[in-house]
Design a protein around this motif. Structure first.
Motif, short mmCIF file in Angstrom:
data_model
loop_
_atom_site.label_atom_id
_atom_site.label_comp_id
_atom_site.label_asym_id
_atom_site.label_seq_id
_atom_site.Cartn_x
_atom_site.Cartn_y
_atom_site.Cartn_z
N ARG A 49 134.63 11.00 0.73
CA ARG A 49 133.83 10.06 0.08
C ARG A 49 134.42 9.89 -1.49
NH1 ARG A 49 131.21 8.25 3.74
NH2 ARG A 49 129.86 9.43 4.92
N ASN A 50 135.35 10.73 -1.98
CA ASN A 50 135.79 10.51 -3.22
C ASN A 50 137.35 10.11 -3.44
OD1 ASN A 50 136.36 10.86 -6.01
ND2 ASN A 50 135.40 12.89 -6.11
N PRO A 51 137.69 8.91 -3.86
CA PRO A 51 139.11 8.63 -4.07
C PRO A 51 139.68 9.54 -4.70
CG PRO A 51 137.55 6.97 -4.49
CD PRO A 51 136.65 7.89 -4.08
N VAL A 52 139.43 9.90 -6.00
CA VAL A 52 140.20 11.00 -6.76
C VAL A 52 140.48 12.26 -6.01
CG1 VAL A 52 139.94 12.34 -8.87
CG2 VAL A 52 139.15 9.90 -9.01
N SER A 53 139.48 13.02 -5.46
CA SER A 53 139.80 13.96 -4.82
C SER A 53 141.05 13.66 -3.65
CB SER A 53 138.81 14.73 -4.27
OG SER A 53 137.99 13.86 -3.14
N VAL A 54 140.93 12.72 -2.90
CA VAL A 54 141.92 12.37 -2.04
C VAL A 54 143.46 12.18 -2.67
CG1 VAL A 54 142.88 10.86 -0.37
CG2 VAL A 54 140.52 11.42 -0.32
N LEU A 55 143.29 11.57 -3.92
CA LEU A 55 144.69 11.29 -4.55
C LEU A 55 144.91 12.52 -5.16
CD1 LEU A 55 144.58 7.67 -6.16
CD2 LEU A 55 145.70 8.55 -4.01
#
Length: 147
Positions: A49-55
């Protein structure tokens, strides 16, 4: 047929069949290569759900598996995170080591919910770019091993 004259029918058969075998072998090699990621831009949905955590996960694994490794494909590259979402989409930049102010050779960008990860840039069209895309696909699914 006279003695010493070439047999035209068998001569045609010998030159035609090897060419077919070569094309068939090339097709098989191409099909096997397609089992791995092919060079080119990547666009995939991550189960997050969170782009920052994936990156952040991709950045940590990339730093370990690409930049700190002794892999010659990544020796002249560096990974620069730009995860501050107030400045736009979070992204990771892959830059050439000696070119600090130049354009990135690859951009890894994430957005949305569910998260869509995209890669683009000149490196994406290479064998190394295909490796990067394969790793990103694996890491975005939660597997953070180097291979």
């Amino acid at each position: 047929m006279t003695r010493g004259a070439p047999d035209r029918a068998s001569s045609k058969g010998r030159t035609g069949f090897p060419a077919i075998r070569i094309f068939a072998a090339a097709g098989l090699v191409g099909a096997l290569a397609a089992c791995r990621g092919e060079p080119g831009p990547l666009s995939l949905q991550a189960d997050a759900r969170n782009p920052v955590s994936v990156l952040q996960r991709v950045n940590q694994a990339g730093a370990e598996c690409w930049m700190r490794s002794s892999d010659p494909d990544f020796r002249d590259l560096r990974l620069v995170p730009e995860l501050d979402t107030s400045a736009g989409r979070p992204r990771l930049l892959v830059l050439e080591k000696g070119n600090t102010s130049g354009l990135p050779v690859m951009v890894i960008e994430a957005s949305g919910s569910p998260v869509t990860i995209e890669t683009y840039g000149p490196l994406a069209g290479t064998r190394t770019g295909a490796r990067v895309n394969d790793d990103i696909a694996r890491w975005s699914g939660g597997h953070v091993s180097c291979s």
